[in-house]
Design a protein around this motif. Sequence first.
Motif, PDB file in Angstrom:
ATOM      1  N   LEU A  65       0.838  -1.188   0.000  1.00  0.00           N
ATOM      2  CA  LEU A  65       0.000   0.000   0.000  1.00  0.00           C
ATOM      3  C   LEU A  65       0.880   1.249   0.000  1.00  0.00           C
ATOM      4  O   LEU A  65       1.767   1.387   0.833  1.00  0.00           O
ATOM      5  CB  LEU A  65      -0.906   0.000   1.232  1.00  0.00           C
ATOM      6  CG  LEU A  65      -1.947   1.092   1.283  1.00  0.00           C
ATOM      7  CD1 LEU A  65      -3.039   0.807   0.268  1.00  0.00           C
ATOM      8  CD2 LEU A  65      -2.534   1.179   2.656  1.00  0.00           C
ATOM      9  N   HIS A  66       0.637   2.164  -0.946  1.00  0.00           N
ATOM     10  CA  HIS A  66       1.401   3.403  -1.053  1.00  0.00           C
ATOM     11  C   HIS A  66       0.636   4.508  -0.337  1.00  0.00           C
ATOM     12  O   HIS A  66      -0.577   4.601  -0.456  1.00  0.00           O
ATOM     13  CB  HIS A  66       1.592   3.802  -2.515  1.00  0.00           C
ATOM     14  CG  HIS A  66       2.469   2.866  -3.270  1.00  0.00           C
ATOM     15  ND1 HIS A  66       3.648   3.263  -3.825  1.00  0.00           N
ATOM     16  CD2 HIS A  66       2.348   1.539  -3.554  1.00  0.00           C
ATOM     17  CE1 HIS A  66       4.209   2.232  -4.433  1.00  0.00           C
ATOM     18  NE2 HIS A  66       3.435   1.174  -4.276  1.00  0.00           N
ATOM     19  N   GLY A  67       1.368   5.373   0.364  1.00  0.00           N
ATOM     20  CA  GLY A  67       0.724   6.487   1.040  1.00  0.00           C
ATOM     21  C   GLY A  67       1.724   7.500   1.546  1.00  0.00           C
ATOM     22  O   GLY A  67       2.932   7.315   1.448  1.00  0.00           O
ATOM     23  N   ARG A  68       1.184   8.594   2.095  1.00  0.00           N
ATOM     24  CA  ARG A  68       1.994   9.675   2.650  1.00  0.00           C
ATOM     25  C   ARG A  68       1.754   9.718   4.149  1.00  0.00           C
ATOM     26  O   ARG A  68       0.613   9.647   4.615  1.00  0.00           O
ATOM     27  CB  ARG A  68       1.597  11.001   2.013  1.00  0.00           C
ATOM     28  CG  ARG A  68       2.441  12.186   2.447  1.00  0.00           C
ATOM     29  CD  ARG A  68       2.059  13.455   1.708  1.00  0.00           C
ATOM     30  NE  ARG A  68       0.636  13.753   1.745  1.00  0.00           N
ATOM     31  CZ  ARG A  68       0.026  14.420   2.726  1.00  0.00           C
ATOM     32  NH1 ARG A  68       0.710  14.855   3.744  1.00  0.00           N
ATOM     33  NH2 ARG A  68      -1.266  14.658   2.652  1.00  0.00           N
ATOM     34  N   ILE A  69       2.818   9.840   4.933  1.00  0.00           N
ATOM     35  CA  ILE A  69       2.703   9.866   6.383  1.00  0.00           C
ATOM     36  C   ILE A  69       2.117  11.206   6.816  1.00  0.00           C
ATOM     37  O   ILE A  69       2.616  12.259   6.440  1.00  0.00           O
ATOM     38  CB  ILE A  69       4.073   9.654   7.047  1.00  0.00           C
ATOM     39  CG1 ILE A  69       4.628   8.272   6.690  1.00  0.00           C
ATOM     40  CG2 ILE A  69       3.968   9.807   8.561  1.00  0.00           C
ATOM     41  CD1 ILE A  69       6.009   7.997   7.228  1.00  0.00           C
ATOM     42  N   ALA A  98       5.121   6.627  18.586  1.00  0.00           N
ATOM     43  CA  ALA A  98       6.205   5.687  18.864  1.00  0.00           C
ATOM     44  C   ALA A  98       5.966   4.329  18.210  1.00  0.00           C
ATOM     45  O   ALA A  98       6.907   3.671  17.769  1.00  0.00           O
ATOM     46  CB  ALA A  98       6.381   5.519  20.363  1.00  0.00           C
ATOM     47  N   GLU A  99       4.698   3.911  18.118  1.00  0.00           N
ATOM     48  CA  GLU A  99       4.393   2.582  17.592  1.00  0.00           C
ATOM     49  C   GLU A  99       3.533   2.598  16.336  1.00  0.00           C
ATOM     50  O   GLU A  99       3.481   1.611  15.613  1.00  0.00           O
ATOM     51  CB  GLU A  99       3.679   1.753  18.656  1.00  0.00           C
ATOM     52  CG  GLU A  99       4.538   1.463  19.865  1.00  0.00           C
ATOM     53  CD  GLU A  99       3.782   0.673  20.905  1.00  0.00           C
ATOM     54  OE1 GLU A  99       2.646   0.245  20.635  1.00  0.00           O
ATOM     55  OE2 GLU A  99       4.326   0.487  22.002  1.00  0.00           O
ATOM     56  N   LYS A 100       2.850   3.692  16.064  1.00  0.00           N
ATOM     57  CA  LYS A 100       1.877   3.728  14.962  1.00  0.00           C
ATOM     58  C   LYS A 100       2.244   4.801  13.938  1.00  0.00           C
ATOM     59  O   LYS A 100       2.881   5.794  14.246  1.00  0.00           O
ATOM     60  CB  LYS A 100       0.484   4.026  15.504  1.00  0.00           C
ATOM     61  CG  LYS A 100       0.033   3.065  16.569  1.00  0.00           C
ATOM     62  CD  LYS A 100      -1.046   2.200  16.078  1.00  0.00           C
ATOM     63  CE  LYS A 100      -1.518   1.299  17.210  1.00  0.00           C
ATOM     64  NZ  LYS A 100      -1.663  -0.033  16.818  1.00  0.00           N
ATOM     65  N   VAL A 101       1.779   4.570  12.707  1.00  0.00           N
ATOM     66  CA  VAL A 101       1.945   5.503  11.599  1.00  0.00           C
ATOM     67  C   VAL A 101       0.583   5.630  10.921  1.00  0.00           C
ATOM     68  O   VAL A 101      -0.070   4.630  10.636  1.00  0.00           O
ATOM     69  CB  VAL A 101       2.981   4.974  10.580  1.00  0.00           C
ATOM     70  CG1 VAL A 101       3.064   5.868   9.367  1.00  0.00           C
ATOM     71  CG2 VAL A 101       4.337   4.808  11.212  1.00  0.00           C
ATOM     72  N   THR A 102       0.154   6.852  10.671  1.00  0.00           N
ATOM     73  CA  THR A 102      -1.091   7.079   9.942  1.00  0.00           C
ATOM     74  C   THR A 102      -0.745   7.560   8.547  1.00  0.00           C
ATOM     75  O   THR A 102      -0.018   8.538   8.379  1.00  0.00           O
ATOM     76  CB  THR A 102      -1.979   8.116  10.655  1.00  0.00           C
ATOM     77  OG1 THR A 102      -2.246   7.644  11.977  1.00  0.00           O
ATOM     78  CG2 THR A 102      -3.291   8.300   9.916  1.00  0.00           C
ATOM     79  N   ARG A 137      -7.309  11.311  -0.891  1.00  0.00           N
ATOM     80  CA  ARG A 137      -7.829  12.502  -0.206  1.00  0.00           C
ATOM     81  C   ARG A 137      -8.890  12.099   0.816  1.00  0.00           C
ATOM     82  O   ARG A 137      -9.919  11.522   0.466  1.00  0.00           O
ATOM     83  CB  ARG A 137      -8.429  13.475  -1.214  1.00  0.00           C
ATOM     84  CG  ARG A 137      -7.385  14.188  -2.003  1.00  0.00           C
ATOM     85  CD  ARG A 137      -8.012  15.300  -2.822  1.00  0.00           C
ATOM     86  NE  ARG A 137      -7.142  15.555  -3.956  1.00  0.00           N
ATOM     87  CZ  ARG A 137      -7.514  15.517  -5.214  1.00  0.00           C
ATOM     88  NH1 ARG A 137      -8.756  15.253  -5.524  1.00  0.00           N
ATOM     89  NH2 ARG A 137      -6.654  15.753  -6.165  1.00  0.00           N
ATOM     90  N   GLY A 138      -8.613  12.394   2.068  1.00  0.00           N
ATOM     91  CA  GLY A 138      -9.578  12.095   3.125  1.00  0.00           C
ATOM     92  C   GLY A 138      -9.561  10.662   3.616  1.00  0.00           C
ATOM     93  O   GLY A 138     -10.254  10.330   4.561  1.00  0.00           O
ATOM     94  N   THR A 139      -8.782   9.787   3.019  1.00  0.00           N
ATOM     95  CA  THR A 139      -8.724   8.386   3.439  1.00  0.00           C
ATOM     96  C   THR A 139      -7.426   8.154   4.202  1.00  0.00           C
ATOM     97  O   THR A 139      -6.344   8.214   3.633  1.00  0.00           O
ATOM     98  CB  THR A 139      -8.784   7.430   2.234  1.00  0.00           C
ATOM     99  OG1 THR A 139      -9.932   7.743   1.459  1.00  0.00           O
ATOM    100  CG2 THR A 139      -8.831   5.992   2.691  1.00  0.00           C
ATOM    101  N   ARG A 140      -7.560   7.904   5.495  1.00  0.00           N
ATOM    102  CA  ARG A 140      -6.399   7.681   6.351  1.00  0.00           C
ATOM    103  C   ARG A 140      -6.469   6.286   6.961  1.00  0.00           C
ATOM    104  O   ARG A 140      -7.526   5.854   7.406  1.00  0.00           O
ATOM    105  CB  ARG A 140      -6.333   8.728   7.452  1.00  0.00           C
ATOM    106  CG  ARG A 140      -6.068  10.114   6.914  1.00  0.00           C
ATOM    107  CD  ARG A 140      -5.950  11.117   8.018  1.00  0.00           C
ATOM    108  NE  ARG A 140      -5.622  12.418   7.459  1.00  0.00           N
ATOM    109  CZ  ARG A 140      -5.191  13.431   8.171  1.00  0.00           C
ATOM    110  NH1 ARG A 140      -5.052  13.303   9.470  1.00  0.00           N
ATOM    111  NH2 ARG A 140      -4.908  14.573   7.592  1.00  0.00           N
ATOM    112  N   LEU A 141      -5.336   5.634   6.961  1.00  0.00           N
ATOM    113  CA  LEU A 141      -5.224   4.291   7.533  1.00  0.00           C
ATOM    114  C   LEU A 141      -4.092   4.289   8.546  1.00  0.00           C
ATOM    115  O   LEU A 141      -3.052   4.914   8.330  1.00  0.00           O
ATOM    116  CB  LEU A 141      -4.941   3.264   6.439  1.00  0.00           C
ATOM    117  CG  LEU A 141      -5.970   3.176   5.306  1.00  0.00           C
ATOM    118  CD1 LEU A 141      -5.472   2.246   4.215  1.00  0.00           C
ATOM    119  CD2 LEU A 141      -7.288   2.690   5.838  1.00  0.00           C
ATOM    120  N   THR A 142      -4.280   3.563   9.632  1.00  0.00           N
ATOM    121  CA  THR A 142      -3.270   3.486  10.685  1.00  0.00           C
ATOM    122  C   THR A 142      -2.585   2.124  10.647  1.00  0.00           C
ATOM    123  O   THR A 142      -3.249   1.090  10.553  1.00  0.00           O
ATOM    124  CB  THR A 142      -3.912   3.711  12.069  1.00  0.00           C
ATOM    125  OG1 THR A 142      -4.578   4.973  12.048  1.00  0.00           O
ATOM    126  CG2 THR A 142      -2.869   3.712  13.160  1.00  0.00           C
TER     127      THR A 142
END
Length: 108
Positions: free
Chosen positions: A62-66, A71-75, A80-85
């Motif tokens: 999965l490609h995305g922008r941080i 410390a443990e998670k990245v969103t 546009r408007g779709t965020r995954l953790t």
Amino acid sequence: MLLTLLLQAQTENSPFQWLFPILLLGVFYFFMIRPQQKRAADAKKLRESLSKGAQVVTIGGLHGRIVELSAEKVTLEVDRGTRLTFDRSSIARTLETPAAKAATEPAA
């Protein structure tokens, strides 16, 4: 008959009988264990150097922008408007942005 001859044969206790197993362990270390340790260290260094705005690819592809880091998670913002953790450990690599790529290439 051959088996009885082999069983009766006496073995010498010489230092050369240990040479092959030691060489085999050395080859195993340099071709299997050492490269794996290097890859693990590189992956750890990558995860520590993550920053907001970086383009990344997860282990699942999965490609995305941080957009957020902890410390443990990245969103990641994947659209546009779709965020995954995700867990930080699920980041496989970073992608170069076109501006950064142009800055590192030598002028022709």
